[in-house]
Design a protein around this motif. Sequence first.
Motif, mmCIF file in Angstrom:
data_model
loop_
_atom_site.group_PDB
_atom_site.id
_atom_site.type_symbol
_atom_site.label_atom_id
_atom_site.label_comp_id
_atom_site.label_asym_id
_atom_site.label_seq_id
_atom_site.Cartn_x
_atom_site.Cartn_y
_atom_site.Cartn_z
ATOM 1 N N CYS A 45 -21.801 8.643 15.509
ATOM 2 C CA CYS A 45 -22.502 7.442 15.965
ATOM 3 C C CYS A 45 -23.617 7.924 16.882
ATOM 4 O O CYS A 45 -23.384 8.209 18.062
ATOM 5 N N CYS A 72 -23.475 6.352 11.682
ATOM 6 C CA CYS A 72 -24.008 5.030 12.024
ATOM 7 C C CYS A 72 -24.875 5.157 13.269
ATOM 8 O O CYS A 72 -24.924 6.207 13.907
ATOM 9 N N SER A 132 -26.157 4.487 17.069
ATOM 10 C CA SER A 132 -25.615 4.170 18.389
ATOM 11 C C SER A 132 -26.457 3.136 19.115
ATOM 12 O O SER A 132 -25.997 2.555 20.095
ATOM 13 N N TYR A 134 -23.523 -4.204 13.608
ATOM 14 C CA TYR A 134 -23.274 -2.956 14.325
ATOM 15 C C TYR A 134 -21.792 -2.597 14.278
ATOM 16 O O TYR A 134 -21.419 -1.445 14.008
ATOM 17 N N ARG A 135 -20.943 -3.581 14.498
ATOM 18 C CA ARG A 135 -19.502 -3.329 14.461
ATOM 19 C C ARG A 135 -19.053 -2.985 13.041
ATOM 20 O O ARG A 135 -18.202 -2.102 12.837
ATOM 21 N N LEU A 175 -19.757 0.647 12.490
ATOM 22 C CA LEU A 175 -18.739 1.497 13.116
ATOM 23 C C LEU A 175 -17.482 1.559 12.247
ATOM 24 O O LEU A 175 -16.908 2.636 12.023
ATOM 25 N N ASP A 204 -20.482 11.467 19.249
ATOM 26 C CA ASP A 204 -20.710 10.151 19.833
ATOM 27 C C ASP A 204 -21.939 10.140 20.724
ATOM 28 O O ASP A 204 -22.241 11.121 21.401
ATOM 29 N N ASP A 225 -19.022 4.907 21.727
ATOM 30 C CA ASP A 225 -18.623 3.757 20.916
ATOM 31 C C ASP A 225 -17.538 4.107 19.903
ATOM 32 O O ASP A 225 -16.600 3.333 19.683
ATOM 33 N N LEU A 226 -17.653 5.267 19.245
ATOM 34 C CA LEU A 226 -16.605 5.666 18.308
ATOM 35 C C LEU A 226 -15.300 5.957 19.053
ATOM 36 O O LEU A 226 -14.211 5.596 18.590
#
Length: 418
Positions: free
Chosen positions: A49, A73, A75, A107-108, A111, A124, A128-129
Amino acid sequence: MQHDVADLGLAAHGHNRIEWADRSMPVLRAIRDRFTAQRPFEGVRIAACLNITAETANLVRTLQAGGAEIRLCASNPLSTQDDTAAALVSEFGVSVFARHRSDVVTYRQHLDAVLARPPELVLDDACDLATALHTDYQDLIAGLRGGCEETTSGVVRLRAMASAGGLRYPVVAVTDTPTKNLVDNRIGTGQSTIDALLRSTNTLLAGANVVVAGFGYGGQGVAARLTGLGARVIVTEVDPGRALDATLSGYLVMTMAEAAPLGDVFITVTGNRDVIRAEHFALMKDGAVLANAGHFDLEIDVAWLAANAIDRHLEVRPHVDEYVQEDGRRLLLVAEGRVANLAGAEGHPAAVMDVAFGIQALSAEWLLRNEPGALPAAVLEVPPGIDREIARLKLAALDVNLDILTETQLAYLTSWSS
């Protein structure tokens, strides 16, 4: 191959952007050449992320050259380069889930998509991850060898998690090395934050009062670049040692309440929240510019601005929103209060990220060299040898030679009696 990007038709432009950045990343190229030969990540699944930029793409290419299977993905949705994301999918076969300006729901979902295939390593930006793994994906932790955290904000969160006994796998604090603090946090943040400010506002900094909140490595870099452009720099701090450093470096040091009526421009570089808040907004000049160089949109109380402004004008300039106060004063917020240098410009120059991502790549390799379970579930420092190796590679690329200690000098430094 799974992916969710804005437009695969942008891939050719993104490929050119990635190759342009690669020209200024000799350290990462040297590591990539070795990884290609040795394949240290053969078959290893990596969940990442990160900010989706051309420089990040070259880190991904380097890990991929070492045999890694990567799912990536964004961040920060505002920093995502859609053409870079497209190129990573089309040209390099990476599963990328990132769209510029994606909403919170998307965004979620991104993730979740990255964690849909259980990772062995996690890279990361801002934790977030790690947060997702410790809340919604705890069943995946048993298969993790470890992770790397690139940002100061993320390391703060991870250390809080570790202090509370909640961290369940080893994480290398990539942001905390002498070389990265110098090149990335100080030099890179200084240049790229000013770049974002100028692109977004075209403000004349010469003669302006600019308030820099925080005098860590990032704040030092921002203050130095502002001084070079002729600004009058005011520093706010909570740490006595850093405040003393700023004072003896020639900057005015005061509280934010004292600085608020004086500042023409405000830049937060703290990693904390609510650094600029309601009582400070009330004291500011009409037209004051607010920018945050930290990762999260919390250092400036954006939620208060949105809730209390009598009017809001979005995009009065690219990446600048205007919040009108009850008395008619206008406060100008850069890049939604998010990480300004990435959202309002292109982030650190590739030559800077060459160092940061070199440390990241070697730290990830180091995690794999340790037997599963050998490292504690804690926030770990980058091994000093990695930091020195990156500095050595960068100096070699810059054609800088160093003196070598003589045997007599070595003996002198290691003996207490001579």
